[in-house]
Every structure is written in C-alpha cells, then in structure tokens.
Design a protein around this motif. Structure first.
Motif, PDB file in Angstrom:
ATOM      1  N   GLY A   1       0.792  -1.226   0.000  1.00 11.46           N
ATOM      2  CA  GLY A   1       0.000   0.000   0.000  1.00 11.46           C
ATOM      3  C   GLY A   1       0.823   1.274   0.000  1.00 11.46           C
ATOM      4  N   PHE A   2       2.138   1.170  -0.007  1.00  7.94           N
ATOM      5  CA  PHE A   2       3.005   2.354   0.004  1.00  7.94           C
ATOM      6  C   PHE A   2       3.426   2.698  -1.412  1.00  7.94           C
ATOM      7  CE2 PHE A   2       7.353   4.129   0.190  1.00  7.94           C
ATOM      8  CZ  PHE A   2       7.100   5.286   0.926  1.00  7.94           C
ATOM      9  N   ASP A   3       3.283   3.975  -1.774  1.00 15.80           N
ATOM     10  CA  ASP A   3       3.702   4.439  -3.092  1.00 15.80           C
ATOM     11  C   ASP A   3       4.811   5.469  -2.911  1.00 15.80           C
ATOM     12  OD1 ASP A   3       4.102   5.405  -5.632  1.00 15.80           O
ATOM     13  OD2 ASP A   3       1.963   5.548  -6.124  1.00 15.80           O
ATOM     14  N   PRO A   4       6.063   5.110  -3.228  1.00 20.45           N
ATOM     15  CA  PRO A   4       7.176   6.041  -2.984  1.00 20.45           C
ATOM     16  C   PRO A   4       7.089   7.315  -3.825  1.00 20.45           C
ATOM     17  CG  PRO A   4       7.908   4.152  -4.273  1.00 20.45           C
ATOM     18  CD  PRO A   4       6.516   3.837  -3.808  1.00 20.45           C
ATOM     19  N   ARG A   5       6.302   7.260  -4.881  1.00 21.72           N
ATOM     20  CA  ARG A   5       6.195   8.452  -5.734  1.00 21.72           C
ATOM     21  C   ARG A   5       5.383   9.565  -5.075  1.00 21.72           C
ATOM     22  NH1 ARG A   5       4.356   4.890 -10.872  1.00 21.72           N
ATOM     23  NH2 ARG A   5       3.102   4.049  -9.165  1.00 21.72           N
ATOM     24  N   THR A   6       4.518   9.204  -4.144  1.00 18.05           N
ATOM     25  CA  THR A   6       3.656  10.217  -3.508  1.00 18.05           C
ATOM     26  C   THR A   6       3.773  10.242  -1.995  1.00 18.05           C
ATOM     27  OG1 THR A   6       1.812   8.644  -3.443  1.00 18.05           O
ATOM     28  CG2 THR A   6       1.979  10.078  -5.385  1.00 18.05           C
ATOM     29  N   GLN A   7       4.281   9.172  -1.400  1.00 17.98           N
ATOM     30  CA  GLN A   7       4.268   9.068   0.061  1.00 17.98           C
ATOM     31  C   GLN A   7       5.663   9.049   0.689  1.00 17.98           C
ATOM     32  OE1 GLN A   7       1.888   5.439   0.105  1.00 17.98           O
ATOM     33  NE2 GLN A   7       0.121   6.572   0.869  1.00 17.98           N
ATOM     34  N   ALA A   8       6.694   9.170  -0.130  1.00 14.45           N
ATOM     35  CA  ALA A   8       8.056   9.136   0.407  1.00 14.45           C
ATOM     36  C   ALA A   8       8.316  10.360   1.276  1.00 14.45           C
ATOM     37  CB  ALA A   8       9.067   9.063  -0.725  1.00 14.45           C
ATOM     38  N   VAL A   9       9.142  10.174   2.284  1.00 12.14           N
ATOM     39  CA  VAL A   9       9.501  11.243   3.217  1.00 12.14           C
ATOM     40  C   VAL A   9      10.871  11.780   2.850  1.00 12.14           C
ATOM     41  CG1 VAL A   9      10.013  11.764   5.650  1.00 12.14           C
ATOM     42  CG2 VAL A   9       8.122  10.222   5.059  1.00 12.14           C
TER      43      VAL A   9
ATOM     44  N   ARG B   1       5.963   6.363   7.733  1.00 16.47           N
ATOM     45  CA  ARG B   1       6.295   6.670   6.333  1.00 16.47           C
ATOM     46  C   ARG B   1       7.804   6.858   6.170  1.00 16.47           C
ATOM     47  NH1 ARG B   1       2.098   4.465   4.119  1.00 16.47           N
ATOM     48  NH2 ARG B   1       0.208   5.753   3.956  1.00 16.47           N
ATOM     49  N   SER B   2       8.432   7.427   7.178  1.00 13.33           N
ATOM     50  CA  SER B   2       9.889   7.564   7.155  1.00 13.33           C
ATOM     51  C   SER B   2      10.538   6.190   7.034  1.00 13.33           C
ATOM     52  CB  SER B   2      10.365   8.267   8.423  1.00 13.33           C
ATOM     53  OG  SER B   2      11.768   8.208   8.547  1.00 13.33           O
ATOM     54  N   CYS B   3      10.052   5.275   7.854  1.00 15.93           N
ATOM     55  CA  CYS B   3      10.576   3.910   7.835  1.00 15.93           C
ATOM     56  C   CYS B   3      10.293   3.234   6.501  1.00 15.93           C
ATOM     57  CB  CYS B   3       9.950   3.130   8.983  1.00 15.93           C
ATOM     58  SG  CYS B   3      10.508   1.443   9.102  1.00 15.93           S
ATOM     59  N   GLN B   4       9.091   3.368   5.977  1.00 12.53           N
ATOM     60  CA  GLN B   4       8.744   2.742   4.699  1.00 12.53           C
ATOM     61  C   GLN B   4       9.560   3.321   3.553  1.00 12.53           C
ATOM     62  OE1 GLN B   4       4.346   3.284   4.871  1.00 12.53           O
ATOM     63  NE2 GLN B   4       4.264   1.060   4.512  1.00 12.53           N
ATOM     64  N   THR B   5       9.837   4.614   3.613  1.00 11.28           N
ATOM     65  CA  THR B   5      10.672   5.216   2.571  1.00 11.28           C
ATOM     66  C   THR B   5      12.041   4.559   2.539  1.00 11.28           C
ATOM     67  OG1 THR B   5       9.549   7.344   2.860  1.00 11.28           O
ATOM     68  CG2 THR B   5      11.669   7.391   1.740  1.00 11.28           C
ATOM     69  N   VAL B   6      12.600   4.320   3.708  1.00  9.13           N
ATOM     70  CA  VAL B   6      13.904   3.661   3.783  1.00  9.13           C
ATOM     71  C   VAL B   6      13.805   2.212   3.317  1.00  9.13           C
ATOM     72  CG1 VAL B   6      15.724   2.876   5.345  1.00  9.13           C
ATOM     73  CG2 VAL B   6      14.775   5.168   5.575  1.00  9.13           C
ATOM     74  N   LEU B   7      12.755   1.519   3.737  1.00 11.77           N
ATOM     75  CA  LEU B   7      12.586   0.128   3.309  1.00 11.77           C
ATOM     76  C   LEU B   7      12.477   0.027   1.799  1.00 11.77           C
ATOM     77  CD1 LEU B   7      10.118  -1.355   5.960  1.00 11.77           C
ATOM     78  CD2 LEU B   7      12.607  -1.579   5.851  1.00 11.77           C
ATOM     79  N   GLU B   8      11.809   0.983   1.170  1.00 14.68           N
ATOM     80  CA  GLU B   8      11.677   0.965  -0.293  1.00 14.68           C
ATOM     81  C   GLU B   8      13.035   1.201  -0.941  1.00 14.68           C
ATOM     82  OE1 GLU B   8      11.267   1.997  -4.334  1.00 14.68           O
ATOM     83  OE2 GLU B   8      11.866   3.470  -2.825  1.00 14.68           O
ATOM     84  N   GLU B   9      13.816   2.110  -0.368  1.00 21.27           N
ATOM     85  CA  GLU B   9      15.162   2.358  -0.907  1.00 21.27           C
ATOM     86  C   GLU B   9      16.044   1.127  -0.719  1.00 21.27           C
ATOM     87  OE1 GLU B   9      15.996   4.712  -2.703  1.00 21.27           O
ATOM     88  OE2 GLU B   9      14.911   6.542  -2.195  1.00 21.27           O
TER      89      GLU B   9
END
Length: 1041
Positions: A759-767, A837-845
């Motif tokens: 459910g996380f979209d890095p294009r719109t929800q990245a921190v 969201r901070s954590c998810q941004t890192v996980l996506e990277e």
C-alpha cells in the motif's frame, strides 16, 4: 563550545573505532512488550476490563505480500521460465543496443568449442561474463557482446566420423559430417546458455568460425601477415601427433607428468680428439663422449654432440672397466653414483676446448659427427653433453641451422621409421618396437652404458590423449620471434586480473619461437596456397588470397574442394601474379590451425568499427566483414575485456595478441580476466570414470535417478559469483545447497521488505531525508556506502566480494539491527504517520538498492522482486530501469558517529542482561559532557530538524533513543543518580569519536543502569509502556482514536 566547532564542518568523515559486534542479542526479538487500554468507542483512556486475546490484532499493521518466501522443486523452474518470458530476457540485448548511451562496453567472447554438450566449465565462463554485461547494462552503458563458437578442428572431425574414420571419404564428405556435428553441439550449447540467463542476441548476432564471411576475414588477416613476411613455409621440426596424423601447436598439447620413457647413457667414440687438447694431455686414445637421452629412437638421426662453451669438462676413467669418458665436471659425482663406479679425473678443461673433435655415430657405421658449442646445454641433468638430432628437436634444429647440418627426418606421419633409417628399423613405430630396436643396436655396438626407466613430464595430443613426437616436416609458420618484443610492449598497457597471471602469459609467449599454423586435416579453413606440379613452389600473394577470400565470403570454404581450380585460380589472378597456366598448379591440402581460426576473431567482431571511421580516408586492407551497425563498437576497436580460463594464457589470449599485433600493432583487449577451472568439491579434476562430473543441466532441472533436486539457474549463477574464480572453483552438493540456502535467506528478506511496503507508493508518500527519524537517516547512510562498495566490486570482476558485502549488509545492518529496531514503529504507529512513512521510505530504498545489487548475479530473482515492488509502472523491468540510485544527501558522518555511539551503549546494556528481554527494562544512560554528548545534543536541536529529536525530554518511552535501545523507558543524563535500586545492573564503557579524518578525536565514556521497568505491558503493541495493566499505552490510544 565544541558543538559550534562540529557544526562548522560541512562534511565530516567518521567511523567508530569499534563497530557494533552484536546488535541483536539472542534474547531479543522485537515482538517485545508494552501496554495501555482504550475503549472500543474511541473515547479517552479509562479503566477497563482485561482485553480479550487478539482484540487488537486487526489494528496492527503486519506485513502482507504474496511474494513466496521459498521456491522448491518444479516451482523454481516454472518461475524462472515465466520470469524470462514476462521480463523479456530474450529481447534485453537488442533493447539496450538500440537505446542511446554515452559509453559502450565491449566484452569479446572467446568461442567455446563446438564438440559436445554444455558442461560446468561453460557455466563458469558464460555466467561470469554475463554478470559483468548485466552490470554494465544497468549502469547505462551499451554492451557489445557477440557470442561465438569455434567450429573447426580435429576433435569435431573425430567425433563426427566416430568409428568410420576418414577411410574412403572425400574431404567434402568429411566436412559435411563435421559441420552437422558442430551445428548440433552449437544448438545444445546455445539453449543451455539461454536457460542460464545469459544475455545476448542469440538468434542473429553470434559468430561462427565456419561461417563464410568469418573465414574470409581470417584469410584477409592471413594475407596481411604473409605480405609482411610473418607467415612463411619451411622445413623444420614441429610437434607431431602420430595418433591423429597432424602437426600440433604448443597450445594443443597436454603434459603427462607420469609418462615413463626408456632413458639411457650411451657413448660416442672420439675419432678425432679435440685439437687444442690432444697435444697437451695424454689419455685421449679410445676416449668417448658420454650422452644421456630419454628418446633413444632419435639417435639414428643424430648429427652432432653439443657442449656448453663456458662450462668445465673432465676426461675421466671408470674404475671398473677403464673406459675413458668425457663429461661435464659438475656432473662427475652424480654420474659416478648413477653408474655405480668410481670416476677418476685425468684432466679438466673448458668446453670451448672441445672444438674440432669428431665422434663415430654409434648406429651408422662410417658416419662421423662433430662436437659443437650450443647455448641450450644445461647442467641440471644428464652428462653436460647433448645428443643432437636436428629433425627431432627445436634447439637441435637451431644448432643445425647455424652450422649447416643436415635435417634428415627418418620418421613418417604415422610415427614409423622410413627407409632412410635402414632395413633394421624401417616400418617400426618409434615410440614402441623401434625404440627397443635402437637400444639393441647400441648394445651390440658396445655404445650402451646404462638403461633405466625415467618418469617425467611429456607432451600428449590433447585430442587423442596419446604421446606426440617432434619431427621435421614442411609446414606453414608464423614468425613469432619477430612479434614478441612488440607484443610485450603492448601488454604493458593491458590490465591482467589477477596480476599474477601476467608472468605466465609472458613466459608462454617467450617459449614460442615460432607457431606452426598448418594442419593435415580436412575440417578447417584451407590455407589458400597453390603448388607448382613440377617444382613444388607455392603460389600465394595478395591477388590469390583476395580472390579466394571473396569466394569464401559468398560460398564458404567448402568451395576450395567443390569448385574447379579454374574458378579458384582464374586467368586474371594468374596474370596479376605473373604465373604460368592454371594447369601447372594444384591446390594445397592443409588447413589452418584452429588457434589461428579463433585468434583472428577480433578482426571479424571488433575491427569493423575502426574501419567505418577510417573509410573516408582510404580503403583499408581489412575492410571485409560487414556487421550490422548496431553491433559494432563506435570508437576504440579493442575489447574492454577478454574473460577466459587460465588455459587460454597460451591459447586464445596469445593467438589473439600475436595476430592483432602483427596487423594493427596493438592488443585486441584492454583487460584480461583469467579464471580457474571448475573442479569437484574435493578439488579433483572432473572425470566420468571417477563419477564426479557435475552436469549443469542436472543442477538446474534435477535428476530423479541421482536424487538431485532442481536448484534452478540462479543457484548456478550464485555459485559462480560467490566463488573465488581466480583459483580452482569447487562445485558439488555442498556448494549448491549453500547457494540455494543463501538465495532463500535473501527471499526471506525481500518478503519482509515487500510485506511492509504493501500500500506504500514512494512516488507520492516518500519522506524527505531531512524529515526522517535519525535511525532511518543512518540506514540510508549505510545503504549509500554499501552501494558504492558493491559497484567497486563489480567493476573489479569480484563477484565474491559482492556476495560478501550483500550478506553482511543484509545480516548485520538489516536483519540483526534495523529490522529489529523498527518493527514496533512499522507495525503499531498510525499507518500514515511520519515515523512509519519515514521507515517505509527507507525500506523501499533498501528493497530497490539490494535487489539491484544482486540483479547481475540473480536476474530471475531480481526481476521477480521488481514485479512485486511498488513505485513503477506495469511492464517496466529491473534491467531497463538502471543501477542503484543513491544521493549525496544520504551521507551523514556526524550522524553515523552518534548512532554507532548509541549502539555501543546498547550493546553494553544487552550484555548485562543475557537471556532476558530488553523491553522489560528501563535505562538510565549517563554520558560525560564532551564530544559525544554534544553530538547527541546537536541531533536533538538541529535548526533544520523537522521531526522529533533523538530524545526531547530527559525521560521518554517513545523517543528515537528508546527505540534504538529497545527498552521500556530511557533517561538520558550526565551522571547516574545516587539512589539507584539494589537490583540495578550497572555497565560501563567507552568508544572513540573520530571526526574530520582524525582531526577531532575523543574517547567518550558512558555508564548504563538497567532496572526492571515499573510500567505495564500494552495489550496492542506489547511493549512495557503502559501506566497500568491491561490498558493501552499513550501511543496506541492515539492511533486507535
């Protein structure tokens, strides 16, 4: 204040003096405890009954993903084949050739031999190349890689004909069968290479040495070298294989270290003593020169006995029979022991004083041979006097050339004595009964002193696995002596990996004084020469060769046998050649050495780019082979790299170098990568008779008969990558099971990452990194370092280092540290909270970086992950989307010091509570005022910080510092309170703060007091952060309201 000093540093270079050793203590798994309760209506906190088990299960954001954690059996195979289909493996090479790119990377493929099924050596070589090619594609370079096959040669001819042999078959019939066999082998090998995931245009961009245009290119190189006088015909000794009836080059030999020869000591009676010694010393009557040889069969062809001019020699008397023998002084003691008698020295002299002496040939009555000086005589073995047969030794031939000695060969193509050897020897095999007969003849002549078996290294034909001989015959040669100096000069600019292989390459180059390139077979490229019927003189020049090359380009080399000689040698060519009528000539029957075949592949695959650039200036003599414009290099006609096994140091690497230097005065490669051989897990050479052969098809698909499970192509690729390919590479069940297990561990990591990105979209929800939690920023810092190191490792062709970096990053930085710390925030914070969201941004990277890092090695797994990953459009593929993307903003050395300092404190705490749950303790951390304290303060009060500090209040249950410590509650102070409870556990330690490359260094001390928490366990997040039993903690209350 020191803080101002640190703040003024724009870029701090920092590492801790001691790295954290164990972020994850055995007692820790972060499903730890903490607690508070809220009413189901969402009202404010209030006393309530104990929550029912599982009441808050649906409010926790646990990972969800359909990415399989493990694939076994047929599922592995089905998934890999589906990935190849869905992700366009077959189209990737063409796609990257058609895209715009600023730089090109050219890996020139050494052609595997088309004489059998694919084997594990092919897998090692092809996968190693593909790993580099895929890396370069992801970096945005345009890769030039044209797979090839070496299609000619005796092994193919022998296998194609089987037991039929060549008896009764015409050259055209032999060639037809050989071509069919080679085509079948190519088809099987090509299919295997594709299954392994090797990227290429397999349908239309491969080269074959039996292709007519390739053969024409080969003849053009031949013509250039012949015109320059580098190719010539001569009568001289060459390696000859009686078992296959053809001349061989050094690269076609295998040395058997356990070969047994009948060695002997024999005498040559002096008929004329040395003039310089006869007058000044007595005892030369009946003196004899003593020689030692491991090849008695060559003695009938003897033309001289050689000595070392500067060495000392002695005339000795045998104590047992009174024989007077000439031998090297340095060898007297050894020979006395070997002959079992005392040797008394009569006189000693220098070798040069033997000049002018003559000896009686021991087997040919009436024939005298001279004693001559020679540079190849050594004192390591034998007697210091060397029996010299110019027709059967390269050094012997050099002596004959210098002193104008006869070079009479008494041995035919089958290895039998000819009539020149006399009736007693004629027709006998020199390596069998002929050898025994010569020994008998020496014994009868009284010349045999001693006979013994000698175990030594001896050359064998690499095809028939039988001994070879050296015999003089008329062959075509390349004068490598005239090319060596230039070849060595250009090699200085060539990078060799590993560097230790350079000396071997130079040694083998030095050892080759000339290169015999003619072979007496049918399956190959014919040497384009015609011979005069009466004189035997060859007719070969640029006119004849150019015409033949044009015919080959159109009709292939079969035309040499199929076309009438009038077509091959038309009147127009004869006129230009100033030759007589065509009826005066016959076509030659020899073919070119296959090492010359493959050695000119640079001309067919690399050269065209250079020709396109120079075509506007003049017509090049090498502009013969047209490639599609998309398949040729645009600038430097050298390959960036050749990658082959160590056996090619004397083979393809050398033949490519010599032909390229001869024609272009440059090496065909910028870098050579030399890998070892694939061997069994015990380090043994693979052999069907031993039963230790590993079949790559069985590795991938499994085999019920041998109970071998299917591992899939990625496991085979992992084996290649993780091995030290610069030495012998072991493979077997242990290595393959390890590869499978390591891939499954990676899959487990990817499943965790993908599950938490649902459910996380890095294009719109990245921190933005500046807004992230510090532990998240720290992980990005580590990810950047990891990606840089991985890139360097790929650049150095070091797949093993890539694997080690990957495993360490996943195990130490992710699984044992970061994942453990963030699970509470990831699972229990509000879904769209900044912290989560901070954590998810890192996980996506991390997902993106790690999957790209393994993509060149595990392309199937990488593409599978990409199909499940968020943030890209449907239809995109991993290999079309680039290399690891990092940012300089991620580099935070000051932050690294602070987090790793805090981690050292955490390690001290965990060590004080072995076997217990860290979440059940609250901590008081006392740090002495100093650099570390100010770093912590800086992080807490940074003016650009848009998020919570590391710990805003002196005591906190939900600070970033508490998260890192994985404790119930943390108090940060400059000194411990005096009223600590008796059960408090005290730990002390220190660590080094090192900033600005050592300009700022300080030893920071700390003390940690751990005591059981007074807080209760939260029924939702299960941390000990609730003020009362069975009630939700304040964080969980806020989330559920």
């Amino acid at each position: 204040m020191l803080l101002r000093r640190i703040s003024a540093v724009s870029q701090c270079l920092a590492r801790l003096g001691s790295k954290r050793a164990s972020f994850l203590h055995p007692a820790l798994s972060f499903t730890t405890t903490r607690c508070q309760h809220v009413s189901n209506t969402g009202d404010s906190a209030q006393p309530a009954a104990a929550p029912a088990p599982g009441q808050y299960r649906d409010t926790v954001l646990l990972p969800r993903s359909d990415f399989p954690m493990k694939l076994t059996g047929q599922k592995i195979l089905d998934r890999e084949l589906q990935i190849q289909q869905d992700c366009g493996f077959a189209q990737l090479y063409t796609w990257q050739r058609e895209r715009k790119a600023k730089k090109e990377f050219c890996l020139h493929d050494g052609p595997p031999y088309a004489n059998g099924d694919p084997h594990v050596g092919h897998a090692l070589n092809k996968i190693l190349k593909d790993i580099r090619n895929r890396f370069e594609v992801m970096r945005g370079r345009q890769v030039h890689y044209m797979p090839g096959w070496d299609c000619h040669g005796l092994p193919i001819e022998l296998k194609a004909l089987g037991e039929l042999g060549t008896s009764g078959l015409s050259p055209v019939q032999i060639r037809k069968k050989a071509r069919e066999f080679a085509e079948g082998a190519i088809s099987r090998q090509r299919a295997a290479f594709q299954r392994w995931g090797v990227m290429a245009d397999w349908d239309s961009s491969c080269y074959y040495t039996f292709d007519g245009q390739y053969e024409a290119a080969q003849l053009r190189v031949f013509q250039e070298m012949h015109t320059k006088g580098l190719i010539y015909q001569d009568y001289k000794p060459v390696f000859w294989s009686p078992s296959t009836g053809t001349a061989l080059a050094e690269a076609e030999l295998e040395y058997n270290p356990e070969h047994v020869s009948k060695a002997l000591y024999a005498t040559f009676s002096l008929t004329a003593p040395p003039p310089k010694l006869a007058e000044s010393a007595e005892g030369w009557e009946n003196a004899k020169a003593l020689i030692w040889t491991t090849q008695p069969w060559t003695i009938p062809a003897n033309q001289a006995v050689c000595y070392m001019p500067n060495a000392q020699y002695s005339l000795v008397t045998r104590a047992d029979d009174g024989q007077r023998l000439v031998m090297a002084t340095d060898r007297v003691a050894n020979l006395a022991a070997a002959l079992g008698t005392q040797l008394d020295t009569l006189t000693t002299f220098t070798g040069s004083e033997l000049e002018g002496a003559m000896c009686q040939h021991p087997t040919l009555t009436g024939k005298e041979v001279p004693l001559l000086p020679a540079s190849h005589v050594t004192m390591g073995k034998g007697t210091g006097l060397v029996h010299t047969a110019p027709a059967h030794g390269m050094e012997d031939y050099s002596v004959a050339s210098h002193f104008k000695l006869p070079v009479d060969c008494m041995v035919d193509e089958e290895g039998r004595y000819t009539e020149l050897a006399g009736a007693e020897l004629q027709g006998k095999l020199v390596m069998a009964e002929g050898n025994d007969t010569v020994i008998s003849m020496l014994r009868e002549a009284g010349a045999l002193v001693k006979e013994e078996d000698c175990v030594h290294s001896y050359p064998y034909d690499w095809r028939s696995k039988l001994p070879v001989i050296i015999r003089a015959s008329r062959q075509w040669f390349i004068n490598t002596q005239s090319l060596k100096d230039k070849a060595k000069d250009v090699l200085v600019k060539v990078r060799v990996i590993p560097e230790s292989a350079r000396s071997t390459l130079l040694t083998m180059l030095d050892r080759r004084t000339y290169w015999c390139i003619s072979r007496q077979r049918s399956w190959g490229v014919p040497i384009p020469v015609f011979y005069h019927k009466e004189t035997g003189e060859p007719l070969i020049n640029k006119h004849t060769v150019t015409h033949i090359a044009d015919i080959f380009a159109e009709k292939g080399s079969d035309s040499w046998w199929e076309e009438p000689i009038e077509t091959l040698l038309p009147d127009s060519v004869l006129k230009k050649s100033k030759a007589g009528p065509v009826t005066d000539y016959v076509r030659g029957e020899d073919v070119l050495d296959i090492w010359f075949d493959s050695g000119v592949s640079w001309a067919a695959v690399l050269q065209e780019g250079e020709e396109e650039e120079s075509s506007t200036q003049s017509e090049s003599p090498l502009s013969w082979f047209s490639l599609p414009s998309a398949l040729v290099p645009e600038s430097d006609p050298r390959a960036d790299v050749y990658i082959e096994g160590k056996d090619q140091l004397g083979g393809w690497f050398q033949s490519s170098l010599l032909t390229s230097v001869a024609v272009r005065k440059k090496a065909p490669y910028k870098t050579l990568v030399v890998h070892g051989f694939a061997v069994s897990e015990k380090g043994e050479k693979m052999s069907k008779s031993v039963g230790n052969v590993v079949d790559p098809e069985v590795v991938i698909n499994g085999c019920k008969d041998s109970n071998s499970p299917p591992y899939g192509a990625d496991a085979l690729r992992w084996w290649v990558a993780e091995s030290n390919v610069f030495s012998e590479v072991q493979i077997g069940p242990n290595a393959l099971n390890s590869a499978r297990d390591n891939i499954n561990k990676l899959r487990n990591t990817f499943k965790f990452l993908l599950g938490n990105l649902q459910g996380f979209d890095p294009r719109t929800q990245a921190v933005d990194p500046k807004e992230m939690h510090y532990i998240d920023q720290y992980l990005l810092h580590l990810l950047r370092e990891f990606s840089m190191k991985v890139t360097d490792a790929y650049t150095e062709f070091d797949g093993g280092r890539v694997v080690r970096l990957l495993q360490n990053f996943v195990s130490s930085e992710l699984s044992s540290f970061y994942f453990s710390v963030i699970k509470d925030r990831l699972y229990c914070d509000a879904e769209d909270s900044l912290g989560r969201r901070s954590c998810q941004t890192v996980l996506e990277e991390v997902l993106d970086g790690v999957s790209r890092a393994i993509a060149p090695i595990l392309p199937h797994l990488a593409e599978e992950v990409y199909l499940h990953a968020p943030g890209h459009d449907e239809g995109d593929t991993m290999f079309q989307s680039g290399w690891i993307k990092t940012s300089s903003v991620w580099r935070r050395p000051g932050l690294e010091e602070a987090v790793e300092g805090a981690s050292a404190i955490r390690d001290a705490f965990l060590s004080s509570i072995p076997g217990r749950n860290a979440a059940e303790y609250e901590l008081i951390i006392a740090i002495e005022p100093g650099l570390f304290f100010e770093l912590m303060e800086r992080l807490s009060k940074h003016p650009r910080s848009l998020h919570k500090s590391l710990q805003e209040e002196p005591t906190a249950t939900f600070s970033q510092l508490t998260e890192l410590m994985m404790a119930s509650r943390v108090t940060l102070t400059s000194s411990l309170p005096r009223d600590l409870p008796e059960d408090a556990l005290i730990s002390r330690g220190s660590f080094l703060i090192n900033l600005e490359g050592g300009v700022i260094r300080e030893e920071s001390s700390f003390t940690v007091a751990a005591q059981p928490t007074s807080l209760s366990r939260c029924p939702r997040c299960r941390r000990y952060t609730s003020d009362s039993p069975d009630c939700l903690c304040s964080r969980c209350q806020t989330v559920l309201q």
